[in-house]
Motif scaffolding. Structure first.
Motif, PDB file in Angstrom:
ATOM      1  N   LEU A 180       0.877  -1.105  -0.012  1.00 12.16           N
ATOM      2  CA  LEU A 180       0.012  -0.078   0.050  1.00 12.16           C
ATOM      3  C   LEU A 180       0.941   1.324  -0.019  1.00 12.16           C
ATOM      4  O   LEU A 180       0.643   2.154  -0.656  1.00 12.16           O
ATOM      5  CB  LEU A 180      -0.866   0.068   1.184  1.00 12.16           C
ATOM      6  CG  LEU A 180      -2.021  -1.014   1.203  1.00 12.16           C
ATOM      7  CD1 LEU A 180      -2.721  -0.976   2.363  1.00 12.16           C
ATOM      8  CD2 LEU A 180      -3.209  -0.845  -0.112  1.00 12.16           C
ATOM      9  N   VAL A 234      -3.915   2.620   5.988  1.00  8.27           N
ATOM     10  CA  VAL A 234      -4.256   3.782   5.203  1.00  8.27           C
ATOM     11  C   VAL A 234      -4.074   5.078   6.337  1.00  8.27           C
ATOM     12  O   VAL A 234      -3.237   5.907   5.809  1.00  8.27           O
ATOM     13  CB  VAL A 234      -5.501   3.946   4.341  1.00  8.27           C
ATOM     14  CG1 VAL A 234      -5.750   5.389   3.724  1.00  8.27           C
ATOM     15  CG2 VAL A 234      -5.800   2.813   3.489  1.00  8.27           C
ATOM     16  N   ILE A 276      -7.851   0.668  -0.855  1.00 13.70           N
ATOM     17  CA  ILE A 276      -7.410   1.330  -1.963  1.00 13.70           C
ATOM     18  C   ILE A 276      -7.865   2.680  -2.266  1.00 13.70           C
ATOM     19  O   ILE A 276      -7.559   3.518  -2.652  1.00 13.70           O
ATOM     20  CB  ILE A 276      -7.281   0.655  -3.193  1.00 13.70           C
ATOM     21  CG1 ILE A 276      -6.386  -0.536  -3.011  1.00 13.70           C
ATOM     22  CG2 ILE A 276      -6.961   1.363  -4.379  1.00 13.70           C
ATOM     23  CD1 ILE A 276      -6.359  -1.747  -4.035  1.00 13.70           C
ATOM     24  N   HIS A 326      -8.999  -5.965  -0.322  1.00  9.08           N
ATOM     25  CA  HIS A 326      -8.392  -4.687   0.368  1.00  9.08           C
ATOM     26  C   HIS A 326      -8.933  -3.608  -0.848  1.00  9.08           C
ATOM     27  O   HIS A 326      -8.060  -2.533  -0.955  1.00  9.08           O
ATOM     28  CB  HIS A 326      -6.998  -4.597   0.219  1.00  9.08           C
ATOM     29  CG  HIS A 326      -6.622  -5.815   1.229  1.00  9.08           C
ATOM     30  ND1 HIS A 326      -6.767  -5.771   2.618  1.00  9.08           N
ATOM     31  CD2 HIS A 326      -5.630  -6.768   0.870  1.00  9.08           C
ATOM     32  CE1 HIS A 326      -6.166  -6.988   3.135  1.00  9.08           C
ATOM     33  NE2 HIS A 326      -5.526  -7.587   2.199  1.00  9.08           N
ATOM     34  N   LEU A 345      -7.141   5.262  -0.051  1.00  7.06           N
ATOM     35  CA  LEU A 345      -5.691   5.755  -0.303  1.00  7.06           C
ATOM     36  C   LEU A 345      -5.360   6.948  -0.847  1.00  7.06           C
ATOM     37  O   LEU A 345      -4.490   7.578  -1.001  1.00  7.06           O
ATOM     38  CB  LEU A 345      -4.964   4.859  -1.295  1.00  7.06           C
ATOM     39  CG  LEU A 345      -3.455   4.394  -1.118  1.00  7.06           C
ATOM     40  CD1 LEU A 345      -3.172   4.049   0.371  1.00  7.06           C
ATOM     41  CD2 LEU A 345      -3.049   3.265  -2.250  1.00  7.06           C
TER      42      LEU A 345
END
Length: 492
Positions: free
Chosen positions: A45, A178, A118, A114, A121
């Motif tokens: 990530l 995140v 994202i 996930h 993010l």
């Protein structure tokens, strides 16, 4: 060696060091609470965030530094406003794209998992892009003290959120990663904004009105930024593909082992090379002809003096470093780290030369070098990874060997600048010292005090190649440091 180069590098390095220590504390907490699998998820990530922040910033901060350093007066102001709005526009477009394609990205990287992380993010991606911009402005203004504070606050932000993130992740909420990525840049971004404003930017709405942007300034920014973006996309993209392949072969735990080796390399190189580049890029942007040759030779010599004992020290102490920064669960990463550290010594010289190409606005040569590294690293990694995780470290070393050869040739053929034979002999001798040290420590899984003996050849060689002025300057710095330490302790 110019005292200004050493002082500016040292000043920036102090901030880098404190920021890295705080960042290391954050990663240590995550490693203990989440284990190799959690670190593996975080690493992917984080890498995705770094790549997308670079895209949102159209290649990072180098174009901002080069443009602001080479313009004055009204032209400089127009360049600032134009580049700022390009950053904003790119960030908005990229955010919309991520929202649309989040499921596709998750399917490619995590077999469909996930996707929510994202989407979230987007927040650290935009924060990271803006931080790139503000750091570029401060670097161009040579505000190294401000850069140090921004870096320290970035590390502090990560350290403050590490514990709650690790605890929440341990309970099964992967979206917490995140928050870890957003916590780092937030404090640094706030401080950077006020420092940039102190330099005369963002003084009122009229000062940043879109009417101040010009097509010519935007074109000049993009001429440097777009090749940087291409090179960054290739570099970060190739590493992301390798990380994804590691997940397929060895799972998230394998990705965590790879990230341990990669992160140690990134930490100390950020401490040294980023600090050196903060001084070197604006300085090389202002000189031409013989002055360029002289400045480049001094920068290379200074980089060799510092990097040789530093890398040999890391080679010797790598079992201790992995255990302290991560945990004993990450000791398998030593097989990767052994090759990575040898590659880093090759990378140091390449970094200095690539900075010179950016300063000369030779973005074609810079992009070609980065593309060459990316293709070789990715190809060799995908070819050898089925035989063992450690081979990704060999791919790292081999790709930087080709990278260095290309950059050296480009600098000589396109710019008429070549390093003297004596400087190259010094570097080859230093490379041999690093290789021999790595071979002697190749199977170490514990650190013993007598291993310090292996660092002495590197330290003695660096002392041997110092000039008289460099030795006097080093003694002066040590004397100042001793006086400060005595003052803090209250001793005379």
């Amino acid at each position: 060696m110019k005292p200004g180069m050493a002082v500016s590098t040292l000043k920036t390095a102090v901030g880098q060091f404190v920021g890295l220590v705080l960042g290391a504390v954050a990663v240590k907490l995550l490693a203990v609470l989440a284990g190799p699998a959690g670190v593996g998820l975080y690493s992917i990530l984080r890498h995705l965030q770094q790549m997308l922040s670079s895209i949102a910033s159209i290649g990072g901060q180098n174009a901002v530094v080069q443009g602001l350093s080479s313009h004055k007066g009204i032209a400089k102001r127009q360049f600032f406003i134009s580049s700022f709005y390009i950053f904003i526009l790119a960030s908005v477009l990229l955010s919309i794209t991520i929202l649309i394609f989040a499921d596709f990205i998750a399917a490619w990287m995590f077999a469909g998992e996930h996707a929510s992380a994202i989407r979230w993010l987007i927040i650290p991606i935009v924060l990271g892009a803006l931080l790139f911009f503000f750091r570029g402005v401060l670097t161009a203004e040579m505000e190294f003290g401000a850069l140090s504070i921004v870096t320290m606050l970035t590390g502090l932000g990560a350290a403050l959120v590490a514990l709650p993130v690790g605890l929440v992740y341990a309970r099964g909420n992967s979206n917490a990663m995140v928050l870890f990525l957003a916590g780092g840049p937030l404090l640094g971004l706030i401080a950077a904004f006020f420092y940039v404003r102190h330099q005369g930017y963002f003084r009122g709405i009229k000062a940043i009105a879109p009417s101040g942007a010009t097509r010519g300034a935007a074109v000049r920014f993009l001429q440097v930024a777009l090749p940087s973006l291409l090179s960054l996309f290739l570099t970060l993209g190739s590493v992301l593909i390798v990380r994804s392949y590691i997940v397929r072969l060895y799972g998230l735990e394998g990705a965590g082992q790879f990230d341990a080796a990669w992160s140690i390399s990134a930490m100390y190189l950020a401490l040294f090379l980023t600090s050196l580049q903060s001084y070197l890029l604006p300085e090389l942007s202002k000189v031409w002809g013989r002055e360029l040759h002289s400045a480049l030779a001094k920068a290379f010599h200074f980089a060799l003096l510092i990097s040789l004992p530093l890398i040999c020290g890391l080679v010797v102490m790598k079992p201790l470093i992995v255990s302290v920064l991560f945990s004993h669960e990450f000791l398998p990463s030593l097989d990767v780290l052994r090759w990575v550290l040898i590659g880093d010594f090759v990378r140091v010289l390449g970094w200095v030369i690539s900075t010179a190409l950016v300063a000369r606005a030779d973005m074609k040569g810079f992009a070609m070098a980065e593309a060459l590294w990316s293709m070789i690293f990715m190809s060799v990694s995908l070819w050898l990874l089925p035989y063992g995780l450690e081979w990704v470290g060999f791919a790292y070393f081999a790709s930087y060997g080709f990278y260095l050869v290309f950059l050296t040739s480009r600098l000589r053929l396109s710019h008429g600048v070549a390093l003297k034979g004596r400087k190259l002999l010094y570097w080859l001798a230093g490379f041999l010292i690093v290789v021999v040290t790595a071979w002697l420590c190749r199977d170490d899984r514990e650190f013993y005090s007598w291993h310090f003996i292996l660092i002495l050849p590197a330290m003695l060689f660096s002392f041997f190649i110092m000039g008289v002025d460099e030795r006097l300057f080093a003694q002066h710095l040590l004397s100042r440091l001793r006086l400060k330490l005595c003052g803090l302790s209250g001793r005379p």
